[in-house]
Write a protein that holds these residues in place. Structure first.
Motif, PDB file in Angstrom:
ATOM      1  N   ARG A 155      30.258  13.270  14.439  1.00 28.68           N
ATOM      2  CA  ARG A 155      31.036  14.353  14.063  1.00 28.68           C
ATOM      3  C   ARG A 155      32.057  14.099  13.091  1.00 28.68           C
ATOM      4  O   ARG A 155      32.375  15.121  12.358  1.00 28.68           O
ATOM      5  N   LEU A 156      32.576  12.756  13.030  1.00 26.86           N
ATOM      6  CA  LEU A 156      33.691  12.640  12.146  1.00 26.86           C
ATOM      7  C   LEU A 156      32.852  12.779  10.704  1.00 26.86           C
ATOM      8  O   LEU A 156      33.601  12.944   9.930  1.00 26.86           O
ATOM      9  N   TRP A 157      31.659  12.177  10.702  1.00 25.85           N
ATOM     10  CA  TRP A 157      31.206  12.040   9.362  1.00 25.85           C
ATOM     11  C   TRP A 157      30.817  13.481   8.833  1.00 25.85           C
ATOM     12  O   TRP A 157      31.289  13.884   7.716  1.00 25.85           O
ATOM     13  N   SER A 158      30.294  14.475   9.608  1.00 20.85           N
ATOM     14  CA  SER A 158      29.776  15.632   9.454  1.00 20.85           C
ATOM     15  C   SER A 158      30.960  16.540   9.046  1.00 20.85           C
ATOM     16  O   SER A 158      30.865  17.564   8.572  1.00 20.85           O
ATOM     17  N   ALA A 159      32.134  16.326   9.865  1.00 18.45           N
ATOM     18  CA  ALA A 159      33.332  17.258   9.500  1.00 18.45           C
ATOM     19  C   ALA A 159      34.260  16.510   8.173  1.00 18.45           C
ATOM     20  O   ALA A 159      35.044  17.473   8.011  1.00 18.45           O
ATOM     21  N   ASN A 160      33.900  15.513   7.744  1.00 16.87           N
ATOM     22  CA  ASN A 160      34.742  14.854   6.559  1.00 16.87           C
ATOM     23  C   ASN A 160      33.997  14.513   5.262  1.00 16.87           C
ATOM     24  O   ASN A 160      34.676  14.303   4.389  1.00 16.87           O
ATOM     25  N   ALA A 161      32.633  14.538   5.324  1.00 22.73           N
ATOM     26  CA  ALA A 161      31.872  14.256   4.174  1.00 22.73           C
ATOM     27  C   ALA A 161      32.130  15.307   3.217  1.00 22.73           C
ATOM     28  O   ALA A 161      32.319  16.395   3.548  1.00 22.73           O
ATOM     29  N   PRO A 162      32.071  14.878   1.863  1.00 20.69           N
ATOM     30  CA  PRO A 162      32.148  15.825   0.672  1.00 20.69           C
ATOM     31  C   PRO A 162      30.988  16.639   0.492  1.00 20.69           C
ATOM     32  O   PRO A 162      29.758  16.178   0.653  1.00 20.69           O
ATOM     33  N   PHE A 163      31.038  18.196   0.229  1.00 21.50           N
ATOM     34  CA  PHE A 163      29.572  18.798   0.034  1.00 21.50           C
ATOM     35  C   PHE A 163      29.653  19.270  -1.174  1.00 21.50           C
ATOM     36  O   PHE A 163      29.001  20.651  -1.346  1.00 21.50           O
ATOM     37  N   GLY A 164      30.286  18.809  -2.091  1.00 18.26           N
ATOM     38  CA  GLY A 164      30.497  19.602  -3.533  1.00 18.26           C
ATOM     39  C   GLY A 164      31.561  20.615  -3.792  1.00 18.26           C
ATOM     40  O   GLY A 164      31.909  21.338  -2.675  1.00 18.26           O
ATOM     41  N   GLY A 165      32.307  20.594  -4.803  1.00 23.20           N
ATOM     42  CA  GLY A 165      33.239  21.617  -5.120  1.00 23.20           C
ATOM     43  C   GLY A 165      34.445  21.335  -3.929  1.00 23.20           C
ATOM     44  O   GLY A 165      34.659  20.177  -3.990  1.00 23.20           O
ATOM     45  N   ASN A 166      35.053  22.217  -3.486  1.00 24.83           N
ATOM     46  CA  ASN A 166      36.105  22.175  -2.751  1.00 24.83           C
ATOM     47  C   ASN A 166      35.763  22.166  -1.207  1.00 24.83           C
ATOM     48  O   ASN A 166      36.598  22.734  -0.607  1.00 24.83           O
ATOM     49  N   VAL A 167      34.341  21.880  -0.968  1.00 31.78           N
ATOM     50  CA  VAL A 167      33.781  22.106   0.450  1.00 31.78           C
ATOM     51  C   VAL A 167      33.808  20.820   0.736  1.00 31.78           C
ATOM     52  O   VAL A 167      33.100  19.625   0.316  1.00 31.78           O
ATOM     53  N   VAL A 168      34.123  20.644   2.165  1.00 32.84           N
ATOM     54  CA  VAL A 168      34.362  19.397   2.950  1.00 32.84           C
ATOM     55  C   VAL A 168      33.822  19.494   4.390  1.00 32.84           C
ATOM     56  O   VAL A 168      34.383  20.594   5.139  1.00 32.84           O
ATOM     57  N   GLY A 169      32.896  18.961   4.814  1.00 37.44           N
ATOM     58  CA  GLY A 169      32.487  18.892   6.167  1.00 37.44           C
ATOM     59  C   GLY A 169      31.091  20.194   6.382  1.00 37.44           C
ATOM     60  O   GLY A 169      31.064  20.889   5.420  1.00 37.44           O
ATOM     61  N   LEU A 170      30.336  19.885   7.209  1.00 35.73           N
ATOM     62  CA  LEU A 170      29.166  20.603   7.740  1.00 35.73           C
ATOM     63  C   LEU A 170      29.423  21.892   7.831  1.00 35.73           C
ATOM     64  O   LEU A 170      28.626  22.735   7.179  1.00 35.73           O
ATOM     65  N   GLU A 171      30.315  22.376   8.722  1.00 36.31           N
ATOM     66  CA  GLU A 171      30.427  23.820   8.788  1.00 36.31           C
ATOM     67  C   GLU A 171      30.980  24.662   7.578  1.00 36.31           C
ATOM     68  O   GLU A 171      30.558  25.754   7.288  1.00 36.31           O
ATOM     69  N   ALA A 172      31.911  24.106   6.831  1.00 40.43           N
ATOM     70  CA  ALA A 172      32.365  24.773   5.867  1.00 40.43           C
ATOM     71  C   ALA A 172      31.102  24.631   4.622  1.00 40.43           C
ATOM     72  O   ALA A 172      30.992  25.781   4.055  1.00 40.43           O
ATOM     73  N   ALA A 173      30.406  23.730   4.444  1.00 39.12           N
ATOM     74  CA  ALA A 173      29.231  23.671   3.723  1.00 39.12           C
ATOM     75  C   ALA A 173      28.091  24.921   4.221  1.00 39.12           C
ATOM     76  O   ALA A 173      27.524  25.601   3.125  1.00 39.12           O
ATOM     77  N   ALA A 174      27.935  24.958   5.333  1.00 38.80           N
ATOM     78  CA  ALA A 174      27.020  25.621   5.884  1.00 38.80           C
ATOM     79  C   ALA A 174      27.366  27.313   5.318  1.00 38.80           C
ATOM     80  O   ALA A 174      26.518  28.129   5.005  1.00 38.80           O
ATOM     81  N   TRP A 175      28.665  27.621   5.565  1.00 39.36           N
ATOM     82  CA  TRP A 175      29.105  28.890   5.320  1.00 39.36           C
ATOM     83  C   TRP A 175      29.377  29.326   3.764  1.00 39.36           C
ATOM     84  O   TRP A 175      28.968  30.086   3.230  1.00 39.36           O
ATOM     85  N   ARG A 176      29.687  28.231   2.926  1.00 34.76           N
ATOM     86  CA  ARG A 176      30.228  28.508   1.471  1.00 34.76           C
ATOM     87  C   ARG A 176      28.933  28.447   0.682  1.00 34.76           C
ATOM     88  O   ARG A 176      28.624  29.216  -0.280  1.00 34.76           O
ATOM     89  N   TRP A 177      27.768  27.319   1.375  1.00 30.07           N
ATOM     90  CA  TRP A 177      26.444  27.289   0.702  1.00 30.07           C
ATOM     91  C   TRP A 177      25.471  28.305   0.854  1.00 30.07           C
ATOM     92  O   TRP A 177      24.631  28.684   0.289  1.00 30.07           O
ATOM     93  N   TYR A 178      25.547  28.543   2.260  1.00 24.08           N
ATOM     94  CA  TYR A 178      24.450  29.403   2.668  1.00 24.08           C
ATOM     95  C   TYR A 178      24.665  30.758   3.538  1.00 24.08           C
ATOM     96  O   TYR A 178      23.910  31.340   4.084  1.00 24.08           O
ATOM     97  N   GLY A 179      26.138  30.830   3.646  1.00 26.56           N
ATOM     98  CA  GLY A 179      26.601  32.209   4.374  1.00 26.56           C
ATOM     99  C   GLY A 179      26.160  32.178   5.790  1.00 26.56           C
ATOM    100  O   GLY A 179      25.952  33.357   6.292  1.00 26.56           O
ATOM    101  N   THR A 180      25.959  31.271   6.505  1.00 23.30           N
ATOM    102  CA  THR A 180      25.508  31.228   8.005  1.00 23.30           C
ATOM    103  C   THR A 180      26.133  30.116   8.583  1.00 23.30           C
ATOM    104  O   THR A 180      26.764  29.148   8.072  1.00 23.30           O
ATOM    105  N   ALA A 181      26.226  30.302  10.127  1.00 25.73           N
ATOM    106  CA  ALA A 181      26.625  28.961  10.859  1.00 25.73           C
ATOM    107  C   ALA A 181      25.571  27.871  10.625  1.00 25.73           C
ATOM    108  O   ALA A 181      24.410  27.732  10.562  1.00 25.73           O
ATOM    109  N   PRO A 182      26.088  26.627  11.058  1.00 31.30           N
ATOM    110  CA  PRO A 182      25.483  25.285  11.031  1.00 31.30           C
ATOM    111  C   PRO A 182      24.097  25.460  12.068  1.00 31.30           C
ATOM    112  O   PRO A 182      23.050  24.977  11.498  1.00 31.30           O
ATOM    113  N   GLU A 183      24.409  26.082  13.152  1.00 33.02           N
ATOM    114  CA  GLU A 183      23.085  25.990  13.914  1.00 33.02           C
ATOM    115  C   GLU A 183      22.278  27.055  13.612  1.00 33.02           C
ATOM    116  O   GLU A 183      20.831  26.901  14.264  1.00 33.02           O
ATOM    117  N   ASP A 184      22.446  27.864  12.774  1.00 31.83           N
ATOM    118  CA  ASP A 184      21.218  28.607  11.983  1.00 31.83           C
ATOM    119  C   ASP A 184      20.553  28.032  10.669  1.00 31.83           C
ATOM    120  O   ASP A 184      19.763  28.996  10.163  1.00 31.83           O
TER     121      ASP A 184
END
Length: 814
Positions: A155-184
């Motif tokens: 969870r620490l890795w997925s919440a703090n890893a860089p995902f491009g641009g000003n996006v950090v963490g899985l949940e922000a990446a899921a919404w910013r890059w795909y417009g959906t929740a991580p579980e979807d």
């Protein structure tokens, strides 16, 4: 001499003890700022803000979707669950690759070591990529493994890893890059996101970088297929998915609720009481209503929907539309003139104090206090109106007269206990206009107060959001021992402070008074309001109160039914007035249209009568408490406090001639002895107005004009000024003192009335019974008489307002 071998053992022991002691030191936490995210009651994202440092970095979640976890482990650390933070096999593999004849740089960092590197960066360190740094990260990884479960490290890795641009963490990446929740996320999307942290710039970089990202994603998918997580068809479909080209906007379903939580408690993931579907529906209908109003120049509209559960549970905010337009200001929490929305609480206070019964006549005649001369919205005075009808029809004069009787201070105290925290002035500062909009409150405060009526007179805070053990409450009674705010700014600060305080509840009215208030507010017969109610709300039982502030600046409607409160405000945020602004036609239609959208959820059709209502014997005509002089009594349900309500002052037992049916003196005879009958003897002004407007069919027993006459009181009454009145005459803009209109009423419309002011003849009048005078400051007496000698006399006092100073300061300013 100590042998060298022993020194080595001692040194090794010291190092081992140091390492062991180092493991016992907690590795610390990530101090980086987080986004504020709000979810609806089912966990659906409603909106989020960027973190304080401009990054999209959501608070750490409590789980990782299975698909992404598998893709992440395939991409970063396939042996994650087998090593203690350092993977010896990966180290040997890296040494062989880096030092072999075909030298190729390869790292040996485990996923835990990557977390250690991210942790150091979050603490403001920028570690160099060299051997000492690697050794320190390896030791920090051991500490992380010692203090945390494997799932926590993931969870620490997925919440703090860089995902491009000003996006950090899985949940922000899921919404910013795909417009959906991580579980979807799909397998292809999970593999893409798992490939990004290794080289975050690839996603939005050159075409070659994007191609390299695709190759890395496909390799992850191949490994997932080899491990049996997806078949060849799923793998092919996943590889065919395109890379995201640009960031997606995050949901903005509740921007004003988000802004409030981000201001008071930023950096948290809040699970709110809002319902995503209802929030979207209310927002869509509010925008449609505002589109129609915008064509008339009205730019602002706000809506709140509260669910009021049965029992002792707190009300919940289910929909919050701070402004249906593009305004950034939250109009739901902005103080505005209350218009006539406070009249129901005065009605309830009068019932609880035993001053009135529900159907008791309230006087509605021209009245004046100082410079204040209220009028009904219709411009018509009706003489007397039953209290419950005066509330349903929102007449003004009866309630101003009632407030003058009960006192401003008790009413102001009730409103403050109900949570109207923007009432920062004194009772004298508000005056009698308090009940007609002289004070200010927000839509949230009024919705909460009306929810208190639905909760049998118990006003409480309403719940908005939870995060862990923290709960955010809005509105409701002030904190215990908290004095009234001294200014609007102080009121806002106290409101923010109260949000994080424990929930509060305070009784302001009895259950019976609250029930009677709501029962009065569902009386039909309110012209266009009732038409809209039947058209849009399907005629469902509904209590509602509209209001329009002075100058057409604010339009209100608050509708209450079992389990639900809908509050609507319409107006101009700048405070400008609009001729097309009115509670009945600007706010009420939306409140009614929303009713079919609210589920009943087992709620009754209407509120059951509470047990504290008791039957009171009342006069069937005037609604006052019954006396022997009244017609046969009727039982009305009222709070027990009304057992001592005022007795009927207008019915008297008087002798009536059995032949002519006229009232006569007890000494008169007409062949038969007079019989004693119940006779309604109203004040002249009240009776004249009631007869003029045909609002009530007065009894047929009339006064005998012969010498054998029973005394029934003077047919003439001076309405303004009232006995002992203190009249303040204001000045016009040019400094001239305005005139006083002496108003007189007579039972006979054709009666000729002549008046004198301090023995100065004011002339006679038949049709218009207003005598304009400009009395000097001091005590005065006005005397009026009809052609038959009936007269009325009133003493009063006059004051003039002071001239404005030439410095430009307005009259009355310090």
């Amino acid at each position: 001499m100590i042998p060298m071998s022993r020194w080595r053992r001692v040194a090794a022991s010291v190092v081992a003890l140091g390492l062991l002691g180092g493991l016992l030191i907690p590795p610390g936490s990530f101090p980086t700022p987080r986004s504020t995210a709000i979810l609806d009651t089912r966990g659906h994202l409603l909106g989020a803000t960027v973190a304080r440092d401009g990054q999209w970095r959501f608070p750490e979640g409590d789980s990782i979707p299975f698909r992404f976890e598998q893709a992440m482990l395939e991409a970063e650390d396939r042996r994650f669950y087998l090593h203690p933070g350092i993977d010896p096999w990966a180290v040997l593999r890296a040494l062989r690759s880096n030092l072999g004849p075909h030298r190729r740089i390869q790292g040996a960092s485990t996923l835990t070591m990557q977390v250690a590197r991210l942790l150091r960066r979050s603490q403001g360190l920028a570690p160099a990529r060299n051997l000492p740094t690697k050794l320190f990260e390896a030791f920090l990884a051991l500490r992380l493994e010692f203090w945390n479960r494997k799932t926590t490290i993931l969870r620490l890795w997925s919440a703090n890893a860089p995902f491009g641009g000003n996006v950090v963490g899985l949940e922000a990446a899921a919404w910013r890059w795909y417009g959906t929740a991580p579980e979807d996320l799909t397998w292809g999307q999970c593999a893409t996101l798992a490939a990004i942290p290794n080289a975050p710039s690839w996603l939005l970089g050159s075409e070659s970088g994007r191609q390299e990202l695709v190759r890395r994603r496909d390799a992850i998918l191949d490994h997932l297929q080899e491990d049996g997580h997806l078949d060849s068809l799923d793998a092919s479909l996943a590889k065919a998915e395109p890379l995201p080209a640009s960031p997606h906007p995050l949901p903005r379903l509740a921007p004003h609720a988000l802004a409030r939580l981000a201001r008071v408690a930023p950096g948290h993931r809040w699970t709110t009481t809002l319902d995503e579907d209802l929030q979207a529906t209310v927002g869509r209908m509010a925008r449609a209503q505002l589109d129609d109003l915008s064509s008339k120049g009205i730019p602002g509209l706000s809506v709140l929907v509260l669910e009021v559960p049965a029992g002792d549970s707190l009300p919940l905010i289910r929909a919050w539309i701070g402004d249906a337009g593009p305004q950034s200001v939250d109009l739901a929490t902005a103080p505005r003139s209350t218009a006539s929305t406070l009249k129901p609480f005065l009605y309830g206070l009068l019932l609880d104090q035993g001053r009135i019964l529900p159907h008791q006549w309230l006087v509605d005649v021209p009245s004046r206090w100082g410079v204040y001369r209220p009028k009904n919205a219709s411009g018509v005075f009706e003489g007397a109106v039953p209290a419950h009808q005066a509330l349903a029809r929102s007449l003004n004069v009866p309630w101003v007269r009632s407030l003058h009787e009960v006192g401003i201070e008790p009413f102001l105290g009730l409103l403050r206990r109900a949570g109207l925290g923007h009432l920062h002035r004194s009772a004298e500062g508000y005056g009698l206009s308090l009940v007609l909009g002289g004070g200010e409150a927000s839509l949230l405060e009024l919705a909460t107060a009306y929810a208190g009526l639905a909760r049998q007179g118990r006003v409480s805070t309403v719940e908005l959001a939870r995060s862990g053990t923290r709960t955010i409450h809005l509105g409701g009674p002030p904190l215990e021992g908290q004095p009234p705010p001294r200014s609007p700014r102080e009121g806002n600060l106290l409101e923010d402070l109260a949000m994080t305080a424990p929930p509060r509840e305070r009784r302001i009215l009895s259950p019976g008074a609250s029930w009677l208030v709501l029962d009065a507010l569902r009386i039909p017969g309110r012209s266009e309001e009732e038409t809209a109610w039947r058209a849009f709300a399907g005629g469902r039982p509904l209590a509602w109160k509209t209001g329009t502030s002075f100058g057409f600046r604010d339009a209100w409607t608050i509708a209450v039914r079992p389990r639900w409160v809908v509050a609507v405000w319409v107006g101009d945020p700048s405070g400008a007035g609009h001729p097309h602004l009115g509670g009945s036609f600007a706010a009420a239609p939306l409140a009614f249209r929303l009713q079919p959208m609210l589920p009943r959820r087992g709620a009754p059709i209407w509120f059951p009568p509470p047990p504290d209502l008791v039957p009171i014997a009342a006069c069937p005509v005037t609604g006052f408490r019954h006396t022997p002089a009244c017609p046969p009594a009727v039982a009305v349900m009222a709070p027990a406090s009304t057992i001592g309500a005022p007795l009927d002052p207008w019915h008297h037992r008087e002798p009536v001639d059995p032949v002519s049916g006229r009232r006569v003196s007890s000494s008169c005879r007409s062949g038969e002895s007079p019989r004693m009958e119940s006779v309604l003897n109203l004040p002249a002004g009240v009776e004249a107005l009631m007869r003029a407007h045909g609002k009530f069919a007065l009894p047929s027993v009339v006064h005998d004009d012969s010498d054998c006459t029973g005394s029934t009181g003077s047919p003439l009454q001076i309405l303004i000024p009232e006995p002992g009145a203190r009249i303040i005459l204001p000045r016009d803009i040019d400094g001239e003192v305005q005139k006083l209109a002496i108003q007189v009423a007579h039972r006979r419309r054709e009666a000729r009335i002549q008046c004198w002011l301090d023995h100065r003849d004011l002339g006679a009048s038949v049709r218009f019974r207003d005598f304009l005078v400009q009395p000097d400051p001091g005590d005065h007496v006005v005397l009026c008489q009809d052609e038959e000698g009936a007269r009325d006399r009133v003493a009063f006092h006059v004051e003039w307002t002071q001239l404005a100073r030439k410095t430009g300061t307005r009259v009355g300013e310090d």
